[in-house]
Design an enzyme around this catalytic site. Structure first.
Site, PDB file in Angstrom:
ATOM      1  N   GLY A 282     -11.819   4.700  83.231  1.00  0.00           N
ATOM      2  CA  GLY A 282     -11.912   4.360  81.815  1.00  0.00           C
ATOM      3  C   GLY A 282     -13.295   4.586  81.245  1.00  0.00           C
ATOM      4  O   GLY A 282     -14.289   4.372  81.944  1.00  0.00           O
ATOM      5  N   LYS A 286     -14.969  11.485  81.508  1.00  0.00           N
ATOM      6  CA  LYS A 286     -15.221  12.243  82.738  1.00  0.00           C
ATOM      7  C   LYS A 286     -13.906  12.661  83.386  1.00  0.00           C
ATOM      8  O   LYS A 286     -13.826  13.730  84.001  1.00  0.00           O
ATOM      9  CB  LYS A 286     -16.063  11.415  83.706  1.00  0.00           C
ATOM     10  N   ASP A 331      -6.760  -2.209  91.777  1.00  0.00           N
ATOM     11  CA  ASP A 331      -8.085  -2.782  91.998  1.00  0.00           C
ATOM     12  C   ASP A 331      -8.887  -1.781  92.826  1.00  0.00           C
ATOM     13  O   ASP A 331      -8.556  -1.501  93.983  1.00  0.00           O
ATOM     14  CB  ASP A 331      -7.947  -4.118  92.732  1.00  0.00           C
ATOM     15  N   ASP A 349     -17.762   6.281  89.016  1.00  0.00           N
ATOM     16  CA  ASP A 349     -18.605   5.963  87.851  1.00  0.00           C
ATOM     17  C   ASP A 349     -18.554   4.451  87.719  1.00  0.00           C
ATOM     18  O   ASP A 349     -17.712   3.895  87.015  1.00  0.00           O
ATOM     19  CB  ASP A 349     -18.047   6.668  86.609  1.00  0.00           C
ATOM     20  N   CYS A 402     -24.518   4.546  84.502  1.00  0.00           N
ATOM     21  CA  CYS A 402     -25.284   4.766  83.276  1.00  0.00           C
ATOM     22  C   CYS A 402     -26.341   3.659  83.184  1.00  0.00           C
ATOM     23  O   CYS A 402     -26.368   2.876  82.239  1.00  0.00           O
ATOM     24  CB  CYS A 402     -24.376   4.754  82.060  1.00  0.00           C
TER      25      CYS A 402
END
Length: 470
Positions: A282, A286, A331, A349, A402
């Site tokens: 989500g 990407k 999960d 990510d 990020c």
């Protein structure tokens, strides 16, 4: 500098003629209030409020500048307001403080005429405060307007407790984030870049787009990105219109995010039949790029996203790519045990503090705390362990965040290599990214990882580390 009215009531000040604020400023104030009261995200709320108000393109641009600019420099404005008002900002009614911040931004960081900034702010104050509060706003903003931004910066710096507090005040970042950024830059031997980074964090980011490889072309009037081969910036017009016209095959996506996904897909040639996994997919940007790359190379892709609403965003993003991509809602911390050694390439990510995207989400700097880091590193570790378990022998894993915080980046990777040293090894990530980049990147630090920076690369502060399972 001393405040003109320490009581905070300016009943004797000349009463402005403006009685109602312009719609653009009202929308900006509404966004600030929603961010403060409801933990709203400005980047999600602002387009909705602009559309609802039916603002022109010029007024929409003004609202965007007012809301984002005020949120970015809120810390500095609070120092200025406290001096001008003669009281700490926590002793000012929050709705009036929102008005004061918005007014301070117009006075100190825009070309809005001082009388217009004050009068418009007083008009806003009438909608949220008492008559005495309206006078208070008038008095404080008139005091702020008597001095230049350079004079206020000198005064704020003079009152700072120490150098970290000075940087925090002038560049509007909490002290703990200033220290985290310094530590990360020093780990690269670039500690002297700290002020450049803090300054870049307060600049409006450019809008980067991507033409999904094999599915769309960069428009002729666009400017190709410096680093990402399929990336570009629009030559003009509304980027959202371009996205809609291309049915999602052209997308808005930061160049750093593009490089993170491409580092995984282009580190080595794709063998048809490979299975790929986007473990925390989500909202899907990407995942769409991975799907386009998988389609071109004959690979299969599975996207996973635990939160159902975000999983639906992933499905929407993937709809632009003619590839059957299952979207699981598992999960991620246990996916590896349920699907051991099932994937040739995995993108993790990981959920993080988002300190690398403060240009785009300016309110995040005021919401995050050091405690968030400790909680997230536990989750990042569990997700990375799961990804390692799901990776086939010889497979490639991209750990991405990020955030430039050392604890969320190099710390997580170093710990994983220590605990899984018998099966895991670091790749030369810097070489991979340099090889795929259009222009050479100015990278520093350990070449087994890549840390991108807003001030150095004009990207979000994306961290990328490639790991291989022996």
């Amino acid at each position: 500098m001393t405040p003109q009215n320490r009581s905070g009531h300016a009943g004797r000040a000349a009463r402005p003629q403006q009685t109602r604020a312009q719609p653009s400023r009202q929308v900006a104030l509404d966004v600030l209030q929603a961010v403060r009261e409801s933990d709203a995200y400005a980047n999600l709320l602002l387009p909705t409020r602009i559309a609802r108000a039916g603002l022109s393109a010029a007024d929409a641009a003004l609202v965007t500048e007012l809301a984002y600019g005020t949120l970015r420099l809120q810390g500095f404005y609070d120092r200025v307001i406290a001096i001008a008002a003669g009281r700490p900002v926590d002793r000012i009614d929050p709705p009036l403080l929102d008005v004061l911040r918005l007014g301070a931004h117009q006075l100190l960081s825009t070309r809005v005429a001082a009388h217009a900034a004050v009068n418009e702010s007083v008009g806003l104050a009438r909608t949220v405060g008492s008559r005495s509060g309206t006078g208070f706003v008038n008095g404080v903003l008139r005091e702020i307007g008597r001095h230049t931004v350079e004079e206020w910066r000198d005064e704020v710096a003079r009152r700072a407790k120490n150098d970290d507090d000075r940087l925090s005040a002038l560049y509007s970042h909490p002290v703990w984030i200033v220290r985290a950024f310094r530590r990360s830059l020093e780990s690269e031997g670039r500690g002297e870049e700290l002020e450049s980074l803090l300054e870049a964090d307060n600049a409006a980011p450019r809008v980067n787009l991507i033409a999904l490889p094999g599915l769309a072309e960069i428009p002729d009037d666009a400017r190709p990105d410096r680093f990402s081969p399929p990336g570009f910036t629009a030559g003009g017009g509304d980027p959202q219109g371009m996205v809609e016209a291309a049915d999602g095959r052209i997308r808005v996506q930061d160049e750093g995010s593009q490089l993170a996904a491409l580092a995984l897909t282009r580190a080595q040639p794709v063998t048809p039949g490979e299975r790929w996994l986007d473990l925390c997919a989500g909202p899907g940007g990407k995942a769409a790029l991975l799907a386009a790359e998988a389609l071109a190379g004959g690979a299969e892709l599975v996207a996973n996203e635990l939160v159902p609403a975000r999983a639906q965003l992933v499905r929407r993003a993937l709809a632009a790519v003619p590839l059957d991509v299952p979207v699981w809602e598992l999960d991620g911390t246990v996916l590896g045990s349920e699907h051991p050694e099932a994937f040739d390439r995995i993108l993790l990510d990981a959920p993080c503090t988002g300190l690398g995207a403060l240009r785009r989400r300016p309110e995040a700097r005021w919401r995050k705390t050091p405690r968030d880091v400790s909680e997230l590193t536990a989750l990042q570790t569990a997700l990375l362990d799961s990804a390692i378990a799901a990776l086939k022998p010889g497979g490639l894993l991209a750990y991405v965040t990020c955030s430039p915080h050392v604890a969320e980046t190099r710390g997580i990777v170093a710990d994983a290599l220590r605990r899984h040293g018998d099966v895991l090894e670091a790749e030369q990530t810097a070489t991979v990214v340099q090889d795929l980049a259009v222009e050479r990147l100015d990278l520093a630090g350990d070449p087994s990882a890549v840390q991108l920076w807003p001030h150095r690369h004009l990207t979000d502060a994306m961290f990328i580390a490639l790991l291989r399972k022996r």
